[in-house]
Design an enzyme around this catalytic site. Sequence first.
Site, short mmCIF file in Angstrom:
data_model
loop_
_atom_site.label_atom_id
_atom_site.label_comp_id
_atom_site.label_asym_id
_atom_site.label_seq_id
_atom_site.Cartn_x
_atom_site.Cartn_y
_atom_site.Cartn_z
N LYS A 186 0.82 -1.21 0.00
CA LYS A 186 0.00 0.00 0.00
C LYS A 186 0.87 1.27 0.00
CE LYS A 186 -4.12 -1.96 0.18
NZ LYS A 186 -3.99 -3.42 0.07
C1 LIG Z 1 -5.36 -4.21 0.79
C2 LIG Z 1 -6.82 -4.05 0.84
C3 LIG Z 1 -7.58 -4.48 1.93
C4 LIG Z 1 -7.05 -5.32 3.04
O1 LIG Z 1 -5.93 -4.91 3.63
P1 LIG Z 1 -4.91 -5.95 4.35
O2 LIG Z 1 -4.12 -5.02 5.19
O3 LIG Z 1 -4.09 -6.59 3.26
O4 LIG Z 1 -5.71 -6.90 5.12
C5 LIG Z 1 -8.92 -4.19 1.95
N1 LIG Z 1 -9.51 -3.55 0.94
C6 LIG Z 1 -8.82 -3.14 -0.15
C7 LIG Z 1 -9.52 -2.41 -1.22
C8 LIG Z 1 -7.46 -3.39 -0.23
O5 LIG Z 1 -6.79 -3.03 -1.33
#
Ligand SMILES: *Cc1c(COP(=O)(O)O)cnc(C)c1O
Length: 396
Positions: A186
């Site tokens: 992210k």
């Molecule tokens: C990455 C992501 C999540 C979940 O996040 P994690 O930290 O990997 O559990 C939820 N929603 C979206 C749209 C994402 O891209």
Amino acid sequence: MPGFELFGQEEKRQVHDVLDNGVLMRYGFDALRNGHWKAQELEAAIAKRMKTTYCHTVSSGTSALTVALASAGIGAGDEVIMPTFTFVASFESILAVGAIPVLVDIDDTLTLDPKAVERAITKNTKVVMPVHMCGSMADLDALKAICVQNNLLLLEDACQAIGGSYQGKPLGSIGDLGCFSFDFVKTVTCGEGGALVTNNQAFYENAHKYSDHGHDHIGNDRGAETHPFLGYNFRISELNAAVGCAQIQRLDDFVTIQKKNYYVLRDAVSAIKGVTFRRVPDGGEENYSFLNFFLPSEALTRKAHKALGAVGVDGCFYWYNNNWHYYRKWEHLIQKKSLGRLPSEVVKCLPNYSKADFSASDHWMGRTISCLIKLGWTEEELGERAQKMVKVLQGM
Ligand SMILES: *Cc1c(COP(=O)(O)O)cnc(C)c1O
């Protein structure tokens, strides 16, 4: 998108703070921790940046969504409206609290279509969960109006759009609750982590208790705390939070770099006949983590996606065929493949998605290519990439 591309001294310094005193946990051990409360520091920084009263950090974005739903009192048999285009975490979090994921079409924003949302509302609907996919947002004005009119909660999944805004407000801060992920890919990362933001005191109080076994967090003797309701462990560790403390300070710089890189690529391909861009709702500012565009047909889009890969333009996604981000490949959800028995409400009320008509979503997703915007590209790499993209797309 990934903040890990630019790890530096500040991330290291923050982690060393934690290792120097050895308190890896966010609660307790007051005398040992030498004044370091990294999870709390991260929460204060996020709340400030997102202009919300409260923030609570947890172990992942998926946990943040789960805790957000639980904190708002969502449970067995409640229906939560979510888009057909999202990460699997959306329905995982809904199912985790025993609620029903109700899949709804997207439109040319690549997020929830407000008209389709309205049609999907039943007497059991409790939450509308837009997902701001690939850097841009849902039509939040329209969705908010629908929520107000039908007495529903608006929960923004801003995991892929941190740093973006809508009518001057940070994404994630507009709904009753908003969630972020800090997983490794992210824009802001701390390895594994997540956060929820809200202005609702009751939701916040529920959230910090629920994500720590129901601890009431009163006083400084953990063993003596009471447990007002059942909880779970979704805690973030101090090591992860420390990395987040450094990264969140760099969010605006990251978005600035992404915006610059995004426009080099967008300007290059925008003159090509047949290339159009995903619609950004009025008043929206993307976080520029992806450049998303449409081609005139599914066949051309498949061909272009392949050709981009073949000339070395990496990081371009054709989500229509993707195992994790589009309903067509969610056979584990469609066939209710669970290790143990699912709650009877889920078994009984989950719509039969093997027969669902999401052709309105297919219309957009079949023609969408999303190219990841990286932070670390040099001018030269970026220029080369733009040239290659133009060459491929012009040849379609
Ligand atoms: C990455 C992501 C999540 C979940 O996040 P994690 O930290 O990997 O559990 C939820 N929603 C979206 C749209 C994402 O891209």
